[in-house]
Design a protein around this motif. Structure first.
Motif, mmCIF file in Angstrom:
data_model
loop_
_atom_site.group_PDB
_atom_site.id
_atom_site.type_symbol
_atom_site.label_atom_id
_atom_site.label_comp_id
_atom_site.label_asym_id
_atom_site.label_seq_id
_atom_site.Cartn_x
_atom_site.Cartn_y
_atom_site.Cartn_z
ATOM 1 N N ARG A 111 0.753 -1.182 -0.021
ATOM 2 C CA ARG A 111 -0.061 0.032 -0.062
ATOM 3 C C ARG A 111 0.757 1.383 0.087
ATOM 4 N N GLY A 112 2.067 1.244 0.063
ATOM 5 C CA GLY A 112 3.024 2.118 0.164
ATOM 6 C C GLY A 112 3.732 2.167 1.163
ATOM 7 N N ASP A 113 3.483 3.033 2.265
ATOM 8 C CA ASP A 113 4.124 2.847 3.466
ATOM 9 C C ASP A 113 3.153 3.170 4.630
ATOM 10 N N CYS A 171 5.234 -7.792 -2.337
ATOM 11 C CA CYS A 171 5.299 -6.907 -3.374
ATOM 12 C C CYS A 171 5.184 -5.438 -2.899
ATOM 13 N N LEU A 172 6.027 -4.442 -3.522
ATOM 14 C CA LEU A 172 6.174 -3.133 -3.128
ATOM 15 C C LEU A 172 6.241 -2.335 -4.464
ATOM 16 N N PRO A 173 5.399 -1.158 -3.807
ATOM 17 C CA PRO A 173 5.602 -0.038 -5.109
ATOM 18 C C PRO A 173 7.059 0.030 -5.568
ATOM 19 N N ASP A 174 7.459 0.270 -6.810
ATOM 20 C CA ASP A 174 8.694 0.640 -7.345
ATOM 21 C C ASP A 174 9.575 1.645 -6.511
ATOM 22 N N ALA A 175 9.037 2.630 -5.982
ATOM 23 C CA ALA A 175 9.818 3.541 -5.384
ATOM 24 C C ALA A 175 10.349 3.117 -3.868
ATOM 25 N N ASP A 176 9.476 2.282 -3.529
ATOM 26 C CA ASP A 176 9.798 1.718 -2.100
ATOM 27 C C ASP A 176 10.831 0.811 -2.255
ATOM 28 N N VAL A 177 11.042 -0.094 -3.318
ATOM 29 C CA VAL A 177 11.981 -0.903 -3.638
ATOM 30 C C VAL A 177 13.426 -0.150 -3.780
ATOM 31 N N VAL A 178 13.347 0.991 -4.478
ATOM 32 C CA VAL A 178 14.605 1.825 -4.641
ATOM 33 C C VAL A 178 15.202 2.058 -3.032
ATOM 34 N N VAL A 179 14.187 2.532 -2.276
ATOM 35 C CA VAL A 179 14.507 2.842 -0.998
ATOM 36 C C VAL A 179 15.170 1.891 -0.315
ATOM 37 N N LEU A 180 14.594 0.782 -0.619
ATOM 38 C CA LEU A 180 15.087 -0.652 0.251
ATOM 39 C C LEU A 180 16.413 -1.044 -0.286
ATOM 40 N N HIS A 181 16.859 -0.871 -1.559
ATOM 41 C CA HIS A 181 17.983 -1.219 -1.935
ATOM 42 C C HIS A 181 18.983 -0.086 -1.115
ATOM 43 N N LYS A 182 18.608 0.980 -1.426
ATOM 44 C CA LYS A 182 19.482 2.283 -0.619
ATOM 45 C C LYS A 182 19.795 2.009 0.804
ATOM 46 N N LEU A 183 18.934 1.747 1.529
ATOM 47 C CA LEU A 183 19.147 1.263 3.032
ATOM 48 C C LEU A 183 19.819 0.069 3.337
ATOM 49 N N MET A 184 19.470 -0.723 2.439
ATOM 50 C CA MET A 184 20.316 -2.238 2.710
ATOM 51 C C MET A 184 21.606 -2.030 2.326
ATOM 52 N N ILE A 185 22.078 -1.402 1.326
ATOM 53 C CA ILE A 185 23.387 -1.258 0.857
ATOM 54 C C ILE A 185 24.144 -0.141 1.996
#
Lengths: 81, 137
Positions: free
Chosen positions: A10-12, B105-119
């Motif tokens: 749903r986003g966050d 399953c996450l929105p594309d923008a959240d996936v970018v944030v996820l990669h950044k934070l994990m790295i």
């Protein structure tokens, strides 16, 4: 103000709390922080990773809920694709 | 009779043409439709809260976000705006592609944030989880 952001389809989803009001014994603020702690524990049990974000500082991985954090982001467990 | 046949053929021709180009039109406009969804809007809000203006520009104009490795000075991770492999760049050369994805399953923008934070804060675990594909010259 602190904020817990949980990534989902749903986003966050967000829970906010006011640390100052918690210290003053405000019931609503205390309930909010308890809810944030509950969600944090629940998501961590599912394998989520938690990051503490503070302005101007690099993200920091945390294992325990930190009520003094300005922002905590919970990301779901990751797997190799 | 001939006139009617011609009109039918013309109409059929337009229908075939419309059917042929509709997938291309969908591909072009799909990102705009997706960004209108509430989930994408919320995820974009988080992305903009976390990235600097310079990083936002890089993501929009180049289609990827470069995240420097906290452990290796000459290594940069190139995270795509949409789903796909994360490229590992060392000394300006692509040396590896990584495939890591969230279980949910996450929105594309959240996936970018996820990669950044994990790295940035959990690089070792991130690399452990990733499937790695070496780039050959």
């Amino acid at each position: 103000m602190g904020m817990l952001r949980v990534m989902s389809r749903r986003g966050d989803d967000r829970v906010t709390w006011d640390e100052q009001k918690v210290l003053e014994g405000d019931l609503e603020a205390t309930a909010a922080i308890r809810e944030a702690e509950r969600i944090f524990s629940q998501e961590r049990a599912k394998g989520a990773t938690a990051f503490r974000l503070d302005p101007g500082k690099p993200a920091q991985r945390i294992e325990e809920f930190d009520r003094t954090a300005e922002q905590i982001v919970l990301v779901p467990r990751v797997v190799g694709g | 009779m001939i006139l009617i046949t011609q009109q039918v053929l013309t109409t059929l021709g337009w229908i075939v043409l419309a059917l042929a180009i509709s997938p291309m039109v969908w591909l072009i406009f799909q990102p705009y439709f997706k960004s209108l969804s509430p989930a994408e809007r919320r995820a974009n809000g988080l992305l903009h809260d976390i990235l600097t203006p310079e990083q936002c520009r890089q993501l929009v104009w180049r289609g990827y976000l470069e995240v420097p490795s906290p452990s290796t000075a000459q290594r940069v991770y190139r995270v795509p705006r949409a789903r796909g492999y994360v490229q590992v760049i060392e000394n300006g050369r692509a040396v590896m592609r990584l495939c890591v994805q969230p279980v949910e399953c996450l929105p594309d923008a959240d996936v970018v944030v996820l990669h950044k934070l994990m790295i940035e804060a959990n690089e070792e675990h991130y690399l452990q989880k990733a499937n790695k594909y070496l780039c050959s010259e």
